[in-house]
Design a protein around this motif. Structure first.
Motif, PDB file in Angstrom:
ATOM      1  N   ALA A   1       2.529   4.472 -13.826  1.00  0.00           N
ATOM      2  CA  ALA A   1       1.570   3.366 -13.981  1.00  0.00           C
ATOM      3  C   ALA A   1       0.303   3.886 -14.674  1.00  0.00           C
ATOM      4  O   ALA A   1      -0.195   4.967 -14.347  1.00  0.00           O
ATOM      5  N   THR A   2      -0.187   3.119 -15.642  1.00  0.00           N
ATOM      6  CA  THR A   2      -1.409   3.491 -16.368  1.00  0.00           C
ATOM      7  C   THR A   2      -2.609   3.379 -15.448  1.00  0.00           C
ATOM      8  O   THR A   2      -3.531   4.196 -15.475  1.00  0.00           O
ATOM      9  N   ALA A   3      -2.608   2.303 -14.672  1.00  0.00           N
ATOM     10  CA  ALA A   3      -3.708   1.981 -13.755  1.00  0.00           C
ATOM     11  C   ALA A   3      -3.137   0.969 -12.768  1.00  0.00           C
ATOM     12  O   ALA A   3      -1.951   0.614 -12.862  1.00  0.00           O
ATOM     13  N   PHE A   4      -3.972   0.518 -11.822  1.00  0.00           N
ATOM     14  CA  PHE A   4      -3.495  -0.463 -10.840  1.00  0.00           C
ATOM     15  C   PHE A   4      -4.238  -1.779 -11.006  1.00  0.00           C
ATOM     16  O   PHE A   4      -5.459  -1.806 -11.144  1.00  0.00           O
ATOM     17  N   GLY A   5      -3.495  -2.868 -10.974  1.00  0.00           N
ATOM     18  CA  GLY A   5      -4.105  -4.181 -11.082  1.00  0.00           C
ATOM     19  C   GLY A   5      -3.145  -5.130 -11.759  1.00  0.00           C
ATOM     20  O   GLY A   5      -2.009  -4.748 -12.015  1.00  0.00           O
ATOM     21  N   GLU A   6      -3.618  -6.304 -12.111  1.00  0.00           N
ATOM     22  CA  GLU A   6      -4.849  -6.851 -11.595  1.00  0.00           C
ATOM     23  C   GLU A   6      -4.767  -6.890 -10.084  1.00  0.00           C
ATOM     24  O   GLU A   6      -3.817  -7.416  -9.526  1.00  0.00           O
ATOM     25  N   ILE A   7      -5.829  -6.394  -9.450  1.00  0.00           N
ATOM     26  CA  ILE A   7      -5.944  -6.598  -8.018  1.00  0.00           C
ATOM     27  C   ILE A   7      -6.658  -7.940  -7.867  1.00  0.00           C
ATOM     28  O   ILE A   7      -7.841  -8.075  -8.168  1.00  0.00           O
TER      29      ILE A   7
ATOM     30  N   ILE B   1       0.824  -1.215   0.000  1.00  0.00           N
ATOM     31  CA  ILE B   1       0.000   0.000   0.000  1.00  0.00           C
ATOM     32  C   ILE B   1       0.865   1.275   0.000  1.00  0.00           C
ATOM     33  O   ILE B   1       0.576   2.239  -0.710  1.00  0.00           O
ATOM     34  N   ASP B   2       1.959   1.237   0.768  1.00  0.00           N
ATOM     35  CA  ASP B   2       2.813   2.440   0.846  1.00  0.00           C
ATOM     36  C   ASP B   2       3.575   2.711  -0.450  1.00  0.00           C
ATOM     37  O   ASP B   2       4.124   3.790  -0.638  1.00  0.00           O
ATOM     38  N   LYS B   3       3.611   1.732  -1.354  1.00  0.00           N
ATOM     39  CA  LYS B   3       4.352   1.914  -2.615  1.00  0.00           C
ATOM     40  C   LYS B   3       3.453   2.391  -3.757  1.00  0.00           C
ATOM     41  O   LYS B   3       3.944   2.674  -4.859  1.00  0.00           O
ATOM     42  N   LEU B   4       2.147   2.444  -3.512  1.00  0.00           N
ATOM     43  CA  LEU B   4       1.239   2.785  -4.619  1.00  0.00           C
ATOM     44  C   LEU B   4       1.494   4.203  -5.151  1.00  0.00           C
ATOM     45  O   LEU B   4       1.538   4.390  -6.370  1.00  0.00           O
ATOM     46  N   PRO B   5       1.725   5.201  -4.263  1.00  0.00           N
ATOM     47  CA  PRO B   5       2.019   6.542  -4.811  1.00  0.00           C
ATOM     48  C   PRO B   5       3.274   6.568  -5.686  1.00  0.00           C
ATOM     49  O   PRO B   5       3.275   7.208  -6.731  1.00  0.00           O
TER      50      PRO B   5
ATOM     51  N   VAL C   1      -6.558   4.510  -1.357  1.00  0.00           N
ATOM     52  CA  VAL C   1      -5.379   5.173  -1.941  1.00  0.00           C
ATOM     53  C   VAL C   1      -5.658   5.565  -3.395  1.00  0.00           C
ATOM     54  O   VAL C   1      -5.312   6.664  -3.839  1.00  0.00           O
ATOM     55  N   MET C   2      -6.326   4.676  -4.142  1.00  0.00           N
ATOM     56  CA  MET C   2      -6.673   4.961  -5.555  1.00  0.00           C
ATOM     57  C   MET C   2      -7.508   6.227  -5.643  1.00  0.00           C
ATOM     58  O   MET C   2      -7.333   7.046  -6.536  1.00  0.00           O
ATOM     59  N   LYS C   3      -8.427   6.351  -4.694  1.00  0.00           N
ATOM     60  CA  LYS C   3      -9.305   7.528  -4.668  1.00  0.00           C
ATOM     61  C   LYS C   3      -8.453   8.801  -4.507  1.00  0.00           C
ATOM     62  O   LYS C   3      -8.631   9.774  -5.247  1.00  0.00           O
ATOM     63  N   GLN C   4      -7.522   8.732  -3.549  1.00  0.00           N
ATOM     64  CA  GLN C   4      -6.648   9.900  -3.320  1.00  0.00           C
ATOM     65  C   GLN C   4      -5.804  10.222  -4.547  1.00  0.00           C
ATOM     66  O   GLN C   4      -5.597  11.383  -4.885  1.00  0.00           O
TER      67      GLN C   4
ATOM     68  N   LEU D   1      -7.902  -4.737   0.045  1.00  0.00           N
ATOM     69  CA  LEU D   1      -8.572  -4.151  -1.126  1.00  0.00           C
ATOM     70  C   LEU D   1      -9.205  -2.811  -0.756  1.00  0.00           C
ATOM     71  O   LEU D   1      -9.056  -1.810  -1.476  1.00  0.00           O
ATOM     72  N   ASP D   2      -9.861  -2.807   0.392  1.00  0.00           N
ATOM     73  CA  ASP D   2     -10.504  -1.585   0.897  1.00  0.00           C
ATOM     74  C   ASP D   2      -9.465  -0.459   1.016  1.00  0.00           C
ATOM     75  O   ASP D   2      -9.654   0.657   0.526  1.00  0.00           O
TER      76      ASP D   2
END
Ligand SMILES: NC(=O)N[C@@H](CC(=O)O)C(=O)O
Ligand SMILES: [Zn+2]
Ligand SMILES: [Zn+2]
Length: 456
Positions: A141-147, A130-134, A169-172, A163-164
């Motif tokens: 990254a074009t998008a995130f997944g496959e989740i 989660i901390d690496k998503l930003p 994070v995706m929202k932010q 997932l929640d």
């Protein structure tokens, strides 16, 4: 960059096919007109009455590079794409190492830049990172997944709590999460129940319709809770379609644009549980082959707009890896090269209109994944000349031996396909029956969070 005039062709404009000529300059479509008079030209292509259509954008490929290059690599995967009329791909993160932080992202980007012959985006992977998503977002990254909500190739699956958090994070970030929806608890229960059943079709029973639909339902709740836009990968079960329709309806009633988009894979549209006998363990993929009712429902929902995109889920494994018992075989089938050819046959058989095919293979994926920022997904003057020329009368038999993936086999062996005569990518002919594109010509199309181009 060479200028090309395509003569003696038909284009799909204003919702009907009409005779035209198409001029390509500096990689863009510069004119579409009945007749185009030009003095100097590098190349004229006489299409001999064939159609000039937008090339496909495949937002779901697994090119396996780095780490699994016995199955595929960026060169062979992108060659397979080009030969099948695809000029843009987005690659998933379940490689070795998985693409789950800045370093692994940049390492994959380097490999893709050096080897891909088609333009590409890369997904950021979501596991416990989660901390690496930003930093993945800022790396482009074009998008995130496959989740992954359930186990699939690469075992990157996460639980609902994770997932929640990821959706928050995706929202932010204002990024798009792309979800592989299957419920792992149901999968484990069914697998335990079927542990001595080695019939190939036991794989469909190990991941039944409700295994997918329940995960879709749970994910929708979390998507709504977080107020984020989201995309479902490879929807296959009729019950999932029902859930997605309801969400579309609720958004439209509120006067909102769709919050949730989704894709279907060709193997769920053009194969069914009837193919288990023919395919054996080669037919194993997640979600699994479905019965005729789901297949029909899926095709209907592609037509009625519930499902927005067709993407291949090109998931190559070698023949040797697949040619084992159903429980030992890895999940996934190759498909990037046959996506457009199968869809063109579906159009020919009146399973969907040509305009809808163009929407689901080009316009919609470009829009949903932000690739229209790069002039992708629109067949009009000023946009990238990513096009295919197809002879709609030339239906050929799909043969694994003719395809360019390292997999060397196809689940569509013997089925009909309409393959492109030419694939043109940003104004360059990359396929004319032979692959004529230099390695590495493909451009990276970074996502909108992209901050830096530092390649250390
Ligand atoms: N579809 C599959 O069965 N396999 C995919 C992973 C995935 O999309 O779940 C793979 O990468 O092999
Ligand atoms: Zn998946
Ligand atoms: Zn996949």
């Amino acid at each position: 960059m060479p200028d090309i005039l395509i003569k003696n062709t038909k284009v799909f404009v204003n919702n009907y096919l009409q005779p035209a000529e198409v001029l390509i300059e500096d990689g863009k479509i510069s004119r579409i007109a009945k007749e185009i008079d030009v003095q100097r030209l590098n190349q004229t292509i006489d299409a001999k009455g064939s159609l000039t259509l937008p090339a496909g954008i495949d937002v779901h490929v697994h090119f396996r590079d780095p780490g699994l290059i016995e199955k595929e690599d960026w060169y062979t995967g992108s060659c397979s794409a080009a030969a099948g009329g695809i000029t843009t791909v987005v690659d998933h993160p379940n490689t070795i190492p998985p693409t789950i932080d800045k370093k692994t992202f940049k390492d994959k980007l380097k490999i893709a830049n050096r080897n891909s012959i088609v333009d590409f985006g890369l997904y950021g992977g979501v596991t416990g990172n989660i901390d690496k998503l930003p930093e993945l977002w800022e790396s482009g990254a074009t998008a995130f997944g496959e989740i992954f909500m359930a186990e699939s190739t690469g075992a990157l699956n996460i639980d609902e709590k994770c997932l929640d958090e990821a959706l928050g994070v995706m929202k932010q970030l204002d990024a798009l999460p792309c979800i592989h929806a299957e419920d792992d608890k149901i999968r484990l229960e069914c697998e335990a129940f079927l542990k001595n059943d080695y019939a190939p079709d036991s794989h469909s029973r190990a991941r039944p319709n409700h295994c997918e639909a329940l995960a879709v339902e749970k994910a929708i709740k979390l998507i709504r809770k977080n107020g984020v836009k989201a995309h479902f990968c490879h929807i296959s079960a009729m019950e999932s379609v029902g859930l997605l329709r309801k969400e579309r309806y609720l958004d439209s009633q509120g006067g909102f644009a769709p919050t949730i988009t989704s894709e279907a894979a060709p193997h769920h549209l053009f194969l069914s549980t009837k193919d288990w006998d023919r395919l054996g363990s080669f037919g194993r993929m997640n979600p699994p082959l479905r019965d005729r009712r789901s297949v029909k429902m899926l095709l209907n929902s592609l037509n009625d707009g519930t499902i927005d995109v067709v993407a291949s889920d090109h998931a190559p494994h070698t023949e040797a890896e697949k040619d084992v018992d159903i429980k030992s075989a890895p999940s996934g089938v190759p498909g990037v090269e046959t996506l457009v050819p199968l869809m063109l046959v579906a159009v020919k058989r009146n399973l969907l209109p040509l305009g809808r095919m163009i929407d689901v293979t080009s316009k919609n994926p470009a829009k949903i994944f932000g690739l229209n920022r790069f002039s992708k997904g629109v067949f009009a003057e000023g946009y990238d000349a990513d096009i295919i020329i197809v002879n709609h009368s030339r239906v050929t038999e799909i043969k694994g031996d003719d395809l360019h993936s390292k997999a060397g086999w196809t689940p569509y062996e013997g089925m009909d396909g309409i393959f492109p005569e030419y694939t043109i990518a940003r104004g360059e002919v990359v396929w004319d029956g032979d692959l004529i594109a230099p390695r590495g010509r493909g451009n990276f199309l970074p996502g909108k969070g992209f901050k830096s181009a530092d390649f250390e």
